[in-house]
Each structure stands twice: as structure tokens, then as C-alpha cells.
Design an enzyme around this catalytic site. Structure first.
Site, PDB file in Angstrom:
ATOM      1  N   PRO A   1       0.816  -1.213   0.000  1.00 47.57           N
ATOM      2  CG  PRO A   1      -0.777  -1.574   1.636  1.00 47.57           C
ATOM      3  CD  PRO A   1       0.555  -2.057   1.167  1.00 47.57           C
ATOM      4  CD  GLU A   2       4.788   2.711  -2.403  1.00 44.18           C
ATOM      5  OE1 GLU A   2       5.066   3.875  -2.749  1.00 44.18           O
ATOM      6  OE2 GLU A   2       5.581   1.758  -2.548  1.00 44.18           O
TER       7      GLU A   2
ATOM      8  CE  LYS B   1       3.370   5.496   2.301  1.00 47.63           C
ATOM      9  NZ  LYS B   1       4.569   4.701   2.639  1.00 47.63           N
TER      10      LYS B   1
ATOM     11  NE  ARG C   1      10.572  -0.056   4.611  1.00 47.35           N
ATOM     12  CZ  ARG C   1       9.676   0.819   5.058  1.00 47.35           C
ATOM     13  NH1 ARG C   1       9.286   1.810   4.304  1.00 47.35           N
ATOM     14  NH2 ARG C   1       9.171   0.700   6.252  1.00 47.35           N
TER      15      ARG C   1
END
Length: 334
Positions: free
Chosen positions: A2-3, A51, A322
Site C-alpha cells: 500500500p502506497e 497513507k 529496508r
């Protein structure tokens, strides 16, 4: 993952299904909201903010019977890495009690699809075909449900959504999203303000700075990787070290890419239509040849620790690495 574009599509789906409808019953499966009830309220808006998903509800029709109070409320949720809202047609459940109907112990029997006169479905063809078997929805069981809103026609179910909260709508800015930078897909988008916030942190790596929702809201790891690759920018370069005009180029391109993909069910950043799966320049392609120069794309790690600690910037955040893909030739340092 999800972005900003994913959140935009989720809100479009929820808006089409819920806005103007009265909530007949609600079910919140988080401890802080265990006794909350928003039945009787009308859904007045569904708003993406970076978001974050904000479902705005009207004032309670009968304050004496509402534990959550009388004033308008906002139901907040965040998709994080694996959250999703899905909307089901309640008529499928009603059929279970009729002769010859199939009984269901789960929310809905198939994803809700609006009638053609309402503009058609905003879900992808693959999602529209997906049937929810047993208690599993796209790998998410009923034990992952955190919120349910039921109207006369549909059930909106939040699977694995995080930070589920009910707050007075008047306090949205103060308690929920006031710390966010300009929303890259929102009506408040302000390029100069975003550039100013990024420039105010000259010593940060550009790969971390553009992910910081306090600078601009909506960019996630996919668009970080793609934007930096397409602008030939080293992810670890300090903001202050970027050539004149490069920061503006990066932000303008990110804005363009998210807008191009906001109504697509499958992302593409290469300018070509996706063919059944996302089509990317670099994201998820480490170890493969660069589409531009042929050099093998590398896998790297960037520390996003400062993005995980809330509204205030903290120098004591725990390291949070990340994985990103990048081209050592196209994105060479210095």
C-alpha cells in the site's frame, strides 16, 4: 504494498459504497474501541490523506444511546504493509437463509461491485473475480478483521488495518494527520512547501527524506526506488549534495508517477501498459539487468528508522533497514 495510489483506490471504493448510507451496525475488534458503536450515523465522506484513510461520520441521531458521543466522528485507519479494506454485498449473506441459499459465516460472499450506472467497479478484474472461501480473504483470515461497518446494502471490512481510532472530526488535524506534509495526491498538494521541508534537512539521505510523510505524504518504497532510479539519483546522497534542480525533478516525477497509477489496479512506471503484473524500472528487480544500461541491479539497505517514530523527528530511533534496488552505474554516488 500500500502506497498513496493504493490508499486513493481504497478510498474511491469505500466512497462509492458507503457515502450517503446509514450505518446499521458496527464492529470494532481493537481493545480501545471494543464498546464503541457508530450505528445510526451517516457516512458523509471517505478521504485519503497520504497513507491514512479517514471515514467521516455524521453526528449521532440520538446522543443518549451512543457511547461514542454526539458530535461528528472520523474513523481512522492505516494500511501499513498488509492492511486492506474490502466491501461485500450483504445480499449474498441474506440469500444464505433462503431455501436453496448457501449459508455463510463470514462477511459477504463476493466483493461488492457497483452497478454500471454508478460508473462501474473501481476494483481490478482479478479482485472482482476473487471469491472469499472459508474465512480467508487474499490470505487474510477473519481473525485479522479490525473493523466492520454495515449499511443496508454492504459490509465494509478492514482486514489487518492498523491504528484504528475514532476521533471527533474537528480534531482530525490535531490527533491524526496534522503532522503530515502536502499530500501528493490531495487537493492541498503544494510543491514548494514539500521542497522547503526537504531542503530544511540537508544532511539526510534523499532516499529517506522523500519517504518521510512529514515532508510530503504518499510516497512509499516502490515510488522511492522508481523515482530515484528514473532521475539517476543515488539513494544515499545527502539532500544538500544534489545538483541544482535535482530535488525539484525528483518530487515532480514522484507526483506524476502516483497520478498516472492512481486509477490502475496494476502499477507501471515505464510508460508501457502493465501486462498482468507490475512493470517497473528497478523495484523488485535486483540481480537483473538494468533496463537502461544493462548493468546488474544491486540490492541495498537504507535506514528508515526515523520514519517509524511518529510526528516528531527522533535521533534515538532503533535502526530499521529496508531493502531497495538500485543501479550502480545509473545511480553512481557523486
Amino acid at each position: 504494498m500500500p502506497e498513496g495510489d493504493s490508499v486513493y483506490r481504497q478510498c474511491k471504493m469505500l466512497r462509492e459504497a458507503l457515502v450517503g448510507a446509514v450505518v446499521e451496525s458496527s464492529d470494532f475488534r481493537v481493545p480501545s474501541l471494543a464498546t464503541s458503536d457508530v450505528s445510526g450515523r451517516t457516512v458523509v465522506a471517505v478521504v485519503p490523506r497520504g497513507k491514512h484513510i479517514l471515514i467521516r461520520l455524521s453526528a449521532a441521531p440520538d446522543a443518549a444511546q451512543m457511547r461514542s458521543g454526539a458530535e461528528p466522528l472520523t474513523l481512522h485507519s492505516h494500511l501499513m504493509m498488509d492492511g486492506t479494506w474490502r466491501v461485500f454485498d450483504r445480499a449474498q449473506n441474506d440469500d444464505a437463509g433462503r431455501p436453496g441459499g448457501r449459508r455463510s459465516s463470514r462477511p459477504g460472499a463476493r466483493p461488492y461491485r457497483p452497478r454500471a450506472r454508478r460508473g462501474g467497479s473501481v476494483r481490478s478484474a482479478a479482485e472482482a473475480r476473487t471469491r472469499i472461501s472459508g474465512d480467508v480473504a487474499i490470505g487474510q483470515g477473519s481473525h485479522t478483521i479490525r473493523a466492520i461497518l454495515r449499511t443496508k446494502d454492504v459490509e465494509a471490512v478492514g482486514f489487518d488495518v492498523k491504528d484504528v481510532r475514532l476521533v471527533p472530526t474537528r480534531l482530525e488535524g490535531q490527533e491524526l494527520v496534522g503532522h503530515l506534509g502536502p499530500d501528493i495526491l490531495g487537493p492541498d498538494w503544494d510543491l514548494e512547501k514539500a521542497l522547503g521541508r526537504l531542503s530544511a534537512q540537508p544532511d539526510r539521505a534523499i532516499g529517506t527524506a522523500i519517504m518521510d510523510q512529514r515532508n510530503l505524504a504518499g510516497i512509499g518504497n516502490v515510488y522511492r526506488v522508481e523515482t530515484l532510479f528514473m532521475t539517476r539519483t543515488n539513494p544515499w546522497a545527502r539532500v544538500a549534495s544534489l545538483p541544482d534542480g535535482k530535488l525539484r525533478e525528483i518530487v515532480v516525477l514522484a507526483h506524476k508517477l502516483l497520478h498516472l497509477n492512481k486509477d490502475r489496479s496494476i502499477r507501471s512506471t515505464t510508460g508501457e501498459a502493465p501486462r498482468g503484473r507490475p512493470l517497473m524500472w528497478a523495484y523488485g528487480r535486483d540481480g537483473q539487468p538494468c533496463r537502461r544500461c544493462g548493468t546488474t541491479l544491486k540490492r541495498g539497505e537504507i535506514d528508515d528508522a526515523l520514519l517509524t517514530v511518529g510526528p516528531e523527528l527522533s535521533r534515538t530511533a532503533v535502526q530499521h533497514l529496508r531493502t531497495i534496488a538500485w543501479c550502480p552505474r545509473c545511480q553512481a554516488a557523486g
